[in-house]
Design a protein around this motif. Structure first.
Motif, short mmCIF file in Angstrom:
data_model
loop_
_atom_site.label_atom_id
_atom_site.label_comp_id
_atom_site.label_asym_id
_atom_site.label_seq_id
_atom_site.Cartn_x
_atom_site.Cartn_y
_atom_site.Cartn_z
N ILE A 58 53.28 41.95 46.77
CA ILE A 58 52.13 41.68 47.62
C ILE A 58 50.93 41.38 46.73
CG2 ILE A 58 50.57 42.62 49.36
CD1 ILE A 58 52.93 44.42 50.21
N ARG A 59 50.24 40.28 47.03
CA ARG A 59 49.01 39.92 46.32
C ARG A 59 47.83 40.20 47.24
NH1 ARG A 59 48.69 35.03 42.37
NH2 ARG A 59 50.03 36.54 41.37
N VAL A 60 46.77 40.81 46.68
CA VAL A 60 45.60 41.17 47.47
C VAL A 60 44.35 41.11 46.60
CG1 VAL A 60 45.82 43.66 47.02
CG2 VAL A 60 44.69 42.90 49.11
N LEU A 61 43.23 40.81 47.22
CA LEU A 61 41.94 40.89 46.54
C LEU A 61 41.38 42.28 46.77
CD1 LEU A 61 40.34 37.49 47.63
CD2 LEU A 61 41.65 37.99 45.56
N SER A 62 40.80 42.85 45.71
CA SER A 62 40.27 44.19 45.78
C SER A 62 38.92 44.23 45.07
CB SER A 62 41.26 45.16 45.11
OG SER A 62 40.78 46.46 45.13
N LYS A 63 38.09 45.19 45.45
CA LYS A 63 36.76 45.29 44.87
C LYS A 63 36.44 46.76 44.61
CE LYS A 63 33.47 44.02 47.71
NZ LYS A 63 32.34 43.35 48.42
N PHE A 64 35.99 47.05 43.37
CA PHE A 64 35.55 48.40 43.01
C PHE A 64 34.03 48.42 42.97
CE2 PHE A 64 34.18 51.36 39.63
CZ PHE A 64 34.51 52.55 40.27
N ILE A 65 33.43 49.36 43.67
CA ILE A 65 31.98 49.53 43.68
C ILE A 65 31.68 50.88 43.05
CG2 ILE A 65 29.91 49.65 45.10
CD1 ILE A 65 31.56 48.09 47.26
N PRO A 66 31.15 50.90 41.83
CA PRO A 66 30.88 52.18 41.17
C PRO A 66 29.79 52.97 41.90
CG PRO A 66 30.10 50.35 39.82
CD PRO A 66 30.78 49.77 41.01
N THR A 67 29.81 54.29 41.71
CA THR A 67 28.83 55.16 42.35
C THR A 67 27.41 54.74 42.01
OG1 THR A 67 30.40 56.98 42.30
CG2 THR A 67 28.10 57.56 42.63
N SER A 68 27.16 54.46 40.73
CA SER A 68 25.83 53.96 40.34
C SER A 68 26.03 52.62 39.65
CB SER A 68 25.14 54.95 39.40
OG SER A 68 25.87 55.11 38.22
N THR A 69 25.22 51.64 40.05
CA THR A 69 25.35 50.32 39.46
C THR A 69 24.15 50.02 38.57
OG1 THR A 69 24.34 49.32 41.42
CG2 THR A 69 26.73 49.37 41.35
N THR A 70 24.45 49.46 37.41
CA THR A 70 23.44 49.00 36.47
C THR A 70 23.89 47.63 36.00
OG1 THR A 70 24.55 49.92 34.53
CG2 THR A 70 23.01 51.38 35.69
N GLU A 71 23.23 47.08 34.98
CA GLU A 71 23.69 45.80 34.43
C GLU A 71 25.06 45.95 33.79
OE1 GLU A 71 21.04 43.51 32.02
OE2 GLU A 71 19.32 44.05 33.26
N ILE A 72 25.35 47.15 33.30
CA ILE A 72 26.63 47.39 32.64
C ILE A 72 27.71 47.73 33.67
CG2 ILE A 72 27.86 48.87 30.99
CD1 ILE A 72 25.16 49.15 29.53
N THR A 73 27.38 48.59 34.60
CA THR A 73 28.36 48.99 35.62
C THR A 73 28.07 48.26 36.92
OG1 THR A 73 27.00 50.87 36.28
CG2 THR A 73 28.71 51.29 34.64
N GLN A 74 28.79 47.18 37.14
CA GLN A 74 28.64 46.37 38.34
C GLN A 74 29.93 46.42 39.15
OE1 GLN A 74 27.74 42.41 37.04
NE2 GLN A 74 25.94 43.03 35.90
N ASP A 75 29.88 45.82 40.32
CA ASP A 75 31.10 45.70 41.10
C ASP A 75 32.12 44.93 40.28
OD1 ASP A 75 29.42 46.74 43.01
OD2 ASP A 75 29.66 45.11 44.44
N ILE A 76 33.37 45.32 40.39
CA ILE A 76 34.46 44.62 39.70
C ILE A 76 35.41 44.08 40.75
CG2 ILE A 76 36.31 44.79 38.00
CD1 ILE A 76 34.85 47.27 36.87
N LEU A 77 35.73 42.80 40.64
CA LEU A 77 36.60 42.12 41.58
C LEU A 77 37.99 41.94 40.95
CD1 LEU A 77 33.99 39.39 42.51
CD2 LEU A 77 34.47 41.50 43.77
N TYR A 78 39.01 42.28 41.68
CA TYR A 78 40.38 42.21 41.18
C TYR A 78 41.24 41.33 42.07
CZ TYR A 78 39.21 46.51 38.65
OH TYR A 78 38.63 47.45 37.84
N THR A 79 42.15 40.59 41.47
CA THR A 79 43.28 40.00 42.17
C THR A 79 44.47 40.76 41.63
OG1 THR A 79 42.21 37.84 42.26
CG2 THR A 79 44.60 37.90 42.59
N MET A 80 45.17 41.45 42.52
CA MET A 80 46.26 42.30 42.05
C MET A 80 47.54 42.06 42.82
SD MET A 80 44.72 45.93 43.56
CE MET A 80 45.90 46.99 42.83
N ASN A 81 48.65 42.29 42.12
CA ASN A 81 49.97 42.30 42.74
C ASN A 81 50.38 43.74 42.89
OD1 ASN A 81 50.22 39.55 42.87
ND2 ASN A 81 51.69 39.36 41.21
N ILE A 82 51.04 44.05 44.00
CA ILE A 82 51.49 45.41 44.27
C ILE A 82 52.99 45.40 44.51
CG2 ILE A 82 51.35 47.33 45.90
CD1 ILE A 82 48.45 46.49 46.46
N ASN A 83 53.67 46.34 43.87
CA ASN A 83 55.09 46.58 44.10
C ASN A 83 55.18 47.85 44.95
OD1 ASN A 83 57.76 47.45 43.99
ND2 ASN A 83 58.06 46.70 41.90
#
Length: 132
Positions: A58-83
């Motif tokens: 299964i392929r899916v788009l996923s997004k991680f939103i950190p508890t606190s965001t700065t220039e270094i810690t931003q949202d991270i977007l993933y395209t992932m395969n799941i078994n």
């Protein structure tokens, strides 16, 4: 003014509009589903992006939103395969501003190693595909 001049002016205006205001083609909009939050942040997956690939994963788009965001810690977007049968995953590509900015060269299946956010995505996506 003759017809040829008017047509030339109109075509020039149209060309300028296309150059400065390119049409945006939107795919289906995202329908984000959240998994239970953790102390590190929030993980969401896009219900509209879920698809089974040729290998049966299964392929899916996923997004991680950190508890606190700065220039270094931003949202991270993933395209992932799941078994689903192994409860494992591969991050195919990652990005900060848009999906698939950087292809992942490490293409090994990974165990979630107790990561509540990843396990939440795997469980919800696999459950969604069973009911689909």
């Amino acid at each position: 003014m003759n017809l040829k001049t008017i047509r030339s002016i109109c075509l020039s205006c149209l060309a300028l509009l296309i150059i400065f205001y390119p049409p945006k083609i939107y795919a289906r909009s995202h329908e984000w589903i959240a998994v239970p939050k953790s102390q590190y942040g929030e993980q969401l997956w896009d219900k509209n992006s879920v698809q089974k690939n040729q290998a049966g994963f299964i392929r899916v788009l996923s997004k991680f939103i950190p508890t606190s965001t700065t220039e270094i810690t931003q949202d991270i977007l993933y395209t992932m395969n799941i078994n689903c049968s192994e409860k494992s995953f591969i991050d195919i590509a990652v990005g900060a501003k848009e999906f698939n900015e950087f292809k992942n060269k490490d293409s090994e299946w990974k165990d979630a190693n107790g990561d509540e956010l990843i396990l939440g995505v795997i469980d919800q996506v696999c459950g969604f595909m069973k009911s689909y």
